[in-house]
Design an enzyme around this catalytic site. Structure first.
Site, PDB file in Angstrom:
ATOM      1  N   THR A  15       3.481  -0.424   4.462  1.00 56.12           N
ATOM      2  CA  THR A  15       2.246  -0.633   4.913  1.00 56.12           C
ATOM      3  C   THR A  15       1.648  -1.655   3.611  1.00 56.12           C
ATOM      4  OG1 THR A  15       2.003   1.393   6.083  1.00 56.12           O
ATOM      5  CG2 THR A  15      -0.187   0.169   5.505  1.00 56.12           C
ATOM      6  N   GLY A  58      12.368   3.947   4.555  1.00 45.59           N
ATOM      7  CA  GLY A  58      13.265   3.671   5.516  1.00 45.59           C
ATOM      8  C   GLY A  58      12.945   3.206   6.740  1.00 45.59           C
ATOM      9  N   PHE A  59      11.607   3.187   7.011  1.00 46.69           N
ATOM     10  CA  PHE A  59      11.069   2.873   8.398  1.00 46.69           C
ATOM     11  C   PHE A  59      10.167   1.774   8.293  1.00 46.69           C
ATOM     12  CE2 PHE A  59      12.514   6.931   9.509  1.00 46.69           C
ATOM     13  CZ  PHE A  59      13.223   7.026  10.741  1.00 46.69           C
ATOM     14  N   GLY A  60       9.819   1.350   7.135  1.00 44.89           N
ATOM     15  CA  GLY A  60       9.068   0.258   6.835  1.00 44.89           C
ATOM     16  C   GLY A  60       8.082   0.370   5.837  1.00 44.89           C
ATOM     17  N   LYS A  92       0.910  -2.968   9.116  1.00 41.95           N
ATOM     18  CA  LYS A  92       2.013  -1.950   9.167  1.00 41.95           C
ATOM     19  C   LYS A  92       3.325  -2.527   9.697  1.00 41.95           C
ATOM     20  CE  LYS A  92       0.731   2.534   9.932  1.00 41.95           C
ATOM     21  NZ  LYS A  92       0.256   3.803  10.474  1.00 41.95           N
ATOM     22  N   LEU A  97       0.880  -1.433   0.037  1.00 35.43           N
ATOM     23  CA  LEU A  97      -0.058   0.026   0.079  1.00 35.43           C
ATOM     24  C   LEU A  97       0.890   1.280   0.167  1.00 35.43           C
ATOM     25  CD1 LEU A  97      -2.935  -0.728   2.516  1.00 35.43           C
ATOM     26  CD2 LEU A  97      -3.042  -0.583   0.011  1.00 35.43           C
ATOM     27  N   ASP A 124      -2.463  14.969  14.253  1.00 39.82           N
ATOM     28  CA  ASP A 124      -2.081  14.934  12.904  1.00 39.82           C
ATOM     29  C   ASP A 124      -3.564  14.842  11.931  1.00 39.82           C
ATOM     30  OD1 ASP A 124      -0.676  15.205  10.648  1.00 39.82           O
ATOM     31  OD2 ASP A 124      -0.124  13.050  10.640  1.00 39.82           O
TER      32      ASP A 124
END
Length: 686
Positions: free
Chosen positions: A51, A47-49, A67, A42, A165
């Site tokens: 989804t 750099g952090f993963g 996630k 998705l 957010d």
């Protein structure tokens, strides 16, 4: 298909049956935690993963969202912060997922040196995508959005959570029912002394986030409200607050109205301006304050959430061949494009399909200049005759309640702060009663026609002698607007309900308060009293119906029809059946002996008023108009056979929301009052 879970894989999609990724040679994982089958990418979090869209094999392959957290920079501050936020998001979803408009947490675990969070899949467009498709939001659209989101924010704020957010991308309109869902709690933070008193890390989106959040890392409930205001601004104007922030900082909020393409109401302008106050002291401090200001103008708060209505097979003939060709061509192209775009994903592909079909439906209606009007079959309509329309209701912003005297000779309505009476036969005004300081929300009349009772935004209830036109009693005890009244058959007892969350029982002879009933946790705006004079039903914004014995201060039973606000209640004349309407666009009939549901009646829109015919064989419901729908659903009056649940007929003569219905004592006359500033008088033959 099976998806590679290597966060660096350039082409993670693989055919079923493969054991290693054809792109990066990483071993493929058939099932995460022996449960979740990852089927497509998705989004990539840089750099952090990533989804992923997945299937939950424990739930008949229901779609879900996985996630993944796999930070490349191990041992760094960035990794630590990412893990902290990821863990917080899981905790928030665990706590908040009980709300029907927040995704449910399905699992949180570590596998192969990565953290995984699995949550409910919300099938729908986010509001940014919706804006790009529809281009224009109207005044009422924004009111509807506010009133769908504010209860969600109230829910999370009451649990000490600030989202931090809120923006169009993090609000999804569900395809199944059109309701809004708030997503992405990765930036949410507990409202603790640490957050309030110490400087923290700035988290949020520039332009949407309040100044105290960006500058100091501090977040409060009012910070979320600023973001909500910025979201409304974006939808109204099509202008990104981020772009304005980049160019002008926070100065744009002072002249935000300059970006409007068309004017909005003074009430909504005032509300958005207060949401966008940069000085936190001048901004709204709670969701209740915003809802209260919205409800001053709009009694029935939430418009039906809009779906993208796809034409059914019976409407296919509305499309000439050129439209079908173009629509299908676009859908084919869209399919090809979205299969290659992981960033937008599977969900958006289906939503754009729906939007394209709906857009063609809309274009076709425009070409014919005749909208497709949704209307039930009306075989019996000729039996109901519209006798007269009263139009001499001048300068009315509020026509919330109408009643007819038991003899059927005159009609009364609350028009702003006054009560006006009309002659049923001629439609001419007879008399005007004044005394309330604010708008009147509800009128009821005694069975003998001697007294009339009015409830108002001024927090008072007035009891009027109809022979003299004078006030007998002014009842003062509620601390907020009075929206619902019910009078016993013997005219000895009055029951009232208010936004102060209480129900009060009054002695009508003396005007004295007998007792206060408490048990609801939110505004009470629906009320009915049974013919036995003892059983009371109340409906609330807390989404429950409570059943009371008039002699007790706590409820004897509680019904939860559908996790939606209850908008109207009515007892059958014999007291054996309770009808309830709520914002899921259905009406339910309840057996008052067993407290079990008898049947559900589909109304296709939010009902504003319910009334049984005096003989008890017919249930009549009024509903809102649906200005947002692609298939235009007008304000309607619908009638059902109570015994069979069969719909008898639908009346569509009103042009705006019908707020109130009332029968004469003999059941031969039905009156309806509407936002179109008319009262209609119907001959009722059943």
């Amino acid at each position: 298909m099976i998806c590679c879970l290597n966060p660096d894989c350039k082409n993670p999609q693989n055919p079923d049956g493969k054991e290693v990724c054809q792109s990066c040679n990483t071993p493929l994982v058939p099932l995460l935690r022996n449960r979740f089958r990852v089927i497509s990418l998705l989004s990539d979090e840089g750099g952090f993963g990533r989804t992923y869209l997945s299937e939950d094999t424990d739930k008949l392959n229901d779609l879900c969202v996985v996630k993944q957290l796999a930070p490349k920079f191990k041992g760094t501050w960035s990794q630590k912060k990412a893990m902290e936020l990821f863990s917080e998001e899981a905790k928030r979803l665990q706590e908040l997922g009980e709300h029907p408009q927040i995704p449910t947490l399905l699992a949180y675990f570590e596998q192969d040196n990565c953290l995984y969070l699995v949550q409910q899949f919300i099938d729908g467009n986010n509001l940014l995508q919706e804006l790009q498709l529809r281009k224009h939001y109207r005044d009422w659209d924004i009111q509807s959005i506010l009133l769908d989101l504010l209860p969600i924010l109230k829910f999370i704020h009451n649990r000490g959570v600030i989202h931090r957010d809120i923006k169009p991308e993090n609000i999804i309109r569900r395809k199944v029912d059109g309701r809004l869902t708030l997503i992405d709690f990765g930036s949410s933070k507990q409202l603790t002394a640490r957050v309030q008193k110490k400087h923290g890390t700035s988290i949020g989106s520039h332009g949407y986030s309040a100044i105290e959040q960006i500058r100091d890392g501090k977040a409060y409930p009012s910070s979320d409200l600023f973001s909500l205001g910025a979201t409304c601004f974006h939808l109204l104007t099509g202008v990104s607050p981020f772009q304005l922030w980049m160019e002008h900082g926070y100065s744009w909020v002072k002249n935000w109205q300059d970006y409007l393409h068309s004017p909005v109401s003074n009430e909504l302008t005032t509300i958005i301006s207060k949401l966008l106050e940069t000085d936190i002291q001048n901004r709204y401090h709670s969701t209740d304050e915003v809802i209260r200001d919205l409800s001053k103008q709009y009694t029935h708060l939430l418009a039906p959430a809009s779906n993208s209505f796809l034409p059914t097979s019976k409407h296919n003939n509305f499309y000439p061949k050129k439209y079908l060709f173009l629509r299908n061509l676009l859908l084919i192209i869209t399919t090809m494009v979205f299969l290659g775009l992981g960033e937008f994903g599977y969900r958006n592909f289906h939503q754009l399909q729906t939007a394209i079909s709906s857009r063609f439906s809309k274009n076709r209606m425009t070409e014919n200049t005749q909208p497709v009007v949704y209307q039930e079959q009306q075989e019996s309509k000729e039996n109901v005759v519209l006798m007269k329309t009263i139009t001499e209701i001048n300068n009315s912003n509020s026509l919330a309640s109408v009643i007819i005297t038991p003899d059927g000779k005159s009609i009364a309505s609350g028009v702003n702060k006054s009560i006006k009476f009309w002659d049923t036969a001629t439609g001419k005004e007879i008399i005007t009663l004044t005394g309330h300081e604010k708008n009147i929300n509800k009128l009821v009349i005694s069975a003998d026609g001697k007294i009339l009772i009015s409830g108002s935004d001024d927090k008072t209830i007035k009891v009027w002698n109809l022979d003299t036109g004078k006030v007998i009693h002014t009842l003062i005890s509620h601390t907020d607007s009075v929206y619902a009244l019910a009078i016993s058959k013997d005219a000895k007892t009055l029951v009232s309900a208010s936004d102060d969350k209480t129900i009060k029982v009054w002695n009508l002879d003396t005007g004295k308060l007998i007792r206060t009933l408490t048990g609801h946790s939110d505004w009470v705006r629906a009320l009915a009293i049974s013919s036995d004079g003892v059983t009371i039903a109340s409906g609330s914004f807390d989404k429950t119906i409570k059943i009371w014995n008039i002699n007790q201060e706590t409820p004897i039973n509680s019904l939860t029809p559908n996790y939606q606000t209850v908008t109207s209640l009515a007892f059958s004349p014999d007291g054996k059946i309770l009808a309830s309407a709520s914002r899921d666009r259905t009406i339910k009939l309840w057996d008052m002996v067993t407290n079990k549901e008898i049947r559900t009646l589909e109304i296709n829109n939010n009902a504003t008023s319910l009334v049984f015919s005096p003989h008890g064989n017919i249930l009549v419901a009024a509903n809102r108009d649906c200005s947002e729908c692609h298939l235009i659903i007008n304000s309607e009056i619908k009638m059902w056979d109570v015994n069979t649940g069969e719909k008898i007929l639908t009346l569509t003569e009103h042009t705006k929301t019908v707020n109130s219905l009332a029968f004469s004592a003999d059941g031969k006359t039905l009156v309806s009052g509407s936002d179109d500033q008319t009262i209609k008088i119907w001959n009722f033959p059943f």
